[in-house]
Enzyme design. Structure first.
Site, PDB file in Angstrom:
ATOM      1  N   GLU A 160       0.796  -1.225   0.000  1.00  0.00           N
ATOM      2  CA  GLU A 160       0.000   0.000   0.000  1.00  0.00           C
ATOM      3  C   GLU A 160       0.833   1.282   0.000  1.00  0.00           C
ATOM      4  OE1 GLU A 160      -2.802  -0.147   3.196  1.00  0.00           O
ATOM      5  OE2 GLU A 160      -3.956  -1.707   2.217  1.00  0.00           O
ATOM      6  N   GLU A 341      -5.938  -8.395   0.400  1.00  0.00           N
ATOM      7  CA  GLU A 341      -6.555  -8.074   1.699  1.00  0.00           C
ATOM      8  C   GLU A 341      -8.007  -7.687   1.508  1.00  0.00           C
ATOM      9  OE1 GLU A 341      -4.756  -4.977   4.115  1.00  0.00           O
ATOM     10  OE2 GLU A 341      -2.746  -5.713   3.630  1.00  0.00           O
TER      11      GLU A 341
HETATM   12  C1  GCO Z   1      -3.560  -1.675   5.495  1.00  0.00           C
HETATM   13  C2  GCO Z   1      -2.595  -2.658   5.901  1.00  0.00           C
HETATM   14  C3  GCO Z   1      -3.028  -3.482   7.057  1.00  0.00           C
HETATM   15  C4  GCO Z   1      -4.188  -3.015   7.896  1.00  0.00           C
HETATM   16  C5  GCO Z   1      -5.509  -3.395   7.296  1.00  0.00           C
HETATM   17  C6  GCO Z   1      -6.707  -2.917   8.085  1.00  0.00           C
HETATM   18  O1  GCO Z   1      -4.352  -1.985   4.635  1.00  0.00           O
HETATM   19  O2  GCO Z   1      -3.527  -0.573   6.054  1.00  0.00           O
HETATM   20  O3  GCO Z   1      -2.177  -3.431   4.864  1.00  0.00           O
HETATM   21  O4  GCO Z   1      -1.852  -3.429   7.779  1.00  0.00           O
HETATM   22  O5  GCO Z   1      -4.120  -3.554   9.153  1.00  0.00           O
HETATM   23  O6  GCO Z   1      -5.623  -2.855   6.038  1.00  0.00           O
HETATM   24  O7  GCO Z   1      -6.683  -1.533   8.202  1.00  0.00           O
END
Ligand code: GCO
Length: 438
Positions: A160, A341
């Site tokens: 990200e 994710e």
């Molecule tokens: C993000 C990260 C994760 C977070 C998840 C929930 O997306 O910020 O990859 O570390 O924990 O997304 O916010």
């Protein structure tokens, strides 16, 4: 009213996590940030977190028991290169053991080189604002890839990057705590170059060692931007602007090999050629855009009271946005997609089950419409340290009792296992979990 939704043969299922959020015992830019009063909502820190550094075998036993086929995790740069150019072999060996522990359980490792945290030495030389940061990151990638190249690993480079940019350099909520649009643009450029350097180093070292080239997958955060009023031209224009800035610029560069300079000109950057096999997409929610608000200063329209929300972070549950995001990436880049994710922070596990099912329905819809999606990972295997929220958001399929470090799979973990086993969202699963709010 429901029907069986079958996923393509070979579709891969699993969960994701990151080093700093789970391991404990890290000394990096985040552990220092956590010491500053007011930075973490509940005043906590990740000093111990889930103690995953010592308990990874136990955690992977759970992942296996829960049917996971892929596990995405990150390795900690600050452990591997605690001082610039000084490598810690013990820590490299540790991550070899972690990868092997997955492989021995029949789980495919997907390894992220950078998930938000920086080594202290890198922080002290301005991290992603330093023009030499891409090469420094490339050196680290080379070292890691060399050590792990005999294992079957899917590589994620930087997790990200636009969250690192926006929260770290525009809103100041993550380290380094900067609020400056020009610096945010500079960081965007260096993070893109760093992805290219890492990919190039991984490719080179695999070639030198005569290994089969691995899959390289940059992972981006996505938000479905929607105009507050679709008939208002200014809202629509602002929506396009934000979508481009947040969702597209960085990945466009990773796919097309072009760097956008601050003056708007573009140039080819050799290291980005051949740097992206799949696109890794993280999706959680949408953002409604009103041209009346100063979104770049953090203002947003009020949330829809009819939508359920993610705990702490207040994100609206908006599955339809997932479909639109997936369609748009496929249309823009024609690269296969891995869903790296998706999930929700909540103590209401029935909400988590509804969230997973309604989002998977949209994934299925996108696949039906021709989007090439290869796998889906839930964020996250266990509860963990949710950055600026501390321990306030519970994203785990598995609950963690932080006093005892006891792990307890939630009902959603067993539901997800059923989905994996049938490689489908069956009619029964949808009926059971969606037909009523428990
Ligand atoms: C993000 C990260 C994760 C977070 C998840 C929930 O997306 O910020 O990859 O570390 O924990 O997304 O916010």
């Amino acid at each position: 009213m429901f029907e069986d939704l079958n996923f393509p043969k070979g579709f891969q299922w699993g969960s994701a996590a990151s080093a700093h959020q789970t391991e404990g015992g890290n000394h990096n830019s985040w552990s220092e940030w956590e010491k500053i009063p007011g930075k973490i909502k509940d005043g906590s820190n990740a000093d111990i977190a889930c103690d995953h550094y010592n308990r990874f075998e136990e955690d992977f036993d759970l992942a296996k028991e829960l049917g996971h086929q892929v596990h995405r995790f990150s390795i900690e740069w600050s452990r591997i290169e605690p001082k610039q150019g000084k490598w810690n072999q013990k820590e490299i060996d540790h991550y070899c053991s972690v990868s092997k522990a997955l492989i021995n359980r029949g789980i495919q490792p997907m390894m992220t080189l950078h998930h938000f945290a920086n080594p202290i030495w890198f922080r002290d030389i301005d991290a992603w604002l330093n023009p030499e940061s891409p090469e420094m990151f490339g050196n680290y990638a080379r070292k890691a890839a060399k050590a792990l190249s005999d294992l079957d690993i899917i590589w994620n480079t930087i997790n990200e990057p636009m969250v690192v940019v926006a929260l770290g350099h525009l809103y100041g909520e993550f380290p380094p705590g900067i609020k400056d649009f020009g610096k945010a643009q500079e960081a965007t450029k260096h993070l893109l170059m760093a992805h290219g350097q890492a990919a190039t180093q991984i490719r080179e070292i695999y070639d030198e060692l005569g290994r089969k080239q691995p899959q390289i997958v940059p992972v981006i955060s996505t938000t479905h931007f929607m105009p507050a009023d679709p008939n208002n031209e200014d809202d629509v224009e602002m929506t396009t602007y934000l979508d481009n800035l947040y969702n597209q610029i960085w990945i466009r560069g990773a796919v097309n090999g072009q760097i956008e300079e601050l003056d708007g000109s573009t140039r080819n950057y050799k290291a980005l050629e051949n740097s992206t096999d799949f696109i890794g997409i993280n999706y959680y929610s949408r953002m409604v855009v009103s041209s009346e608000m100063d979104i770049l200063a953090g203002q947003t329209p009020p949330k829809d009271p009819n939508l359920e929300r993610c705990e702490g972070l207040d994100w609206e549950v908006y599955p339809d946005g997932y479909y639109h995001v997936l369609k748009s990436y496929w249309e823009n880049y024609s690269k296969p997609i891995f869903l790296t994710e998706n999930g929700i922070g909540t103590l209401d596990d029935s909400l988590r089950r509804r969230y997973l099912i309604t989002h998977l329905q949209q994934v299925h819809r996108a696949i039906q419409d021709g989007v090439d999606i290869r796998g889906y990972l839930v964020w996250s295997l266990t509860d963990n340290f949710e950055w600026a929220q501390g321990y306030e958001s519970h994203f785990g399929l598995v609950e963690v009792d932080y006093e005892t470090q006891e792990r307890k799979p939630r009902e959603s973990a067993f539901m997800f296992r059923e989905i994996i086993e049938s490689n489908a969202l069956t009619k029964e699963i949808q009926e059971k979990h969606l037909s009523r709010k428990v």
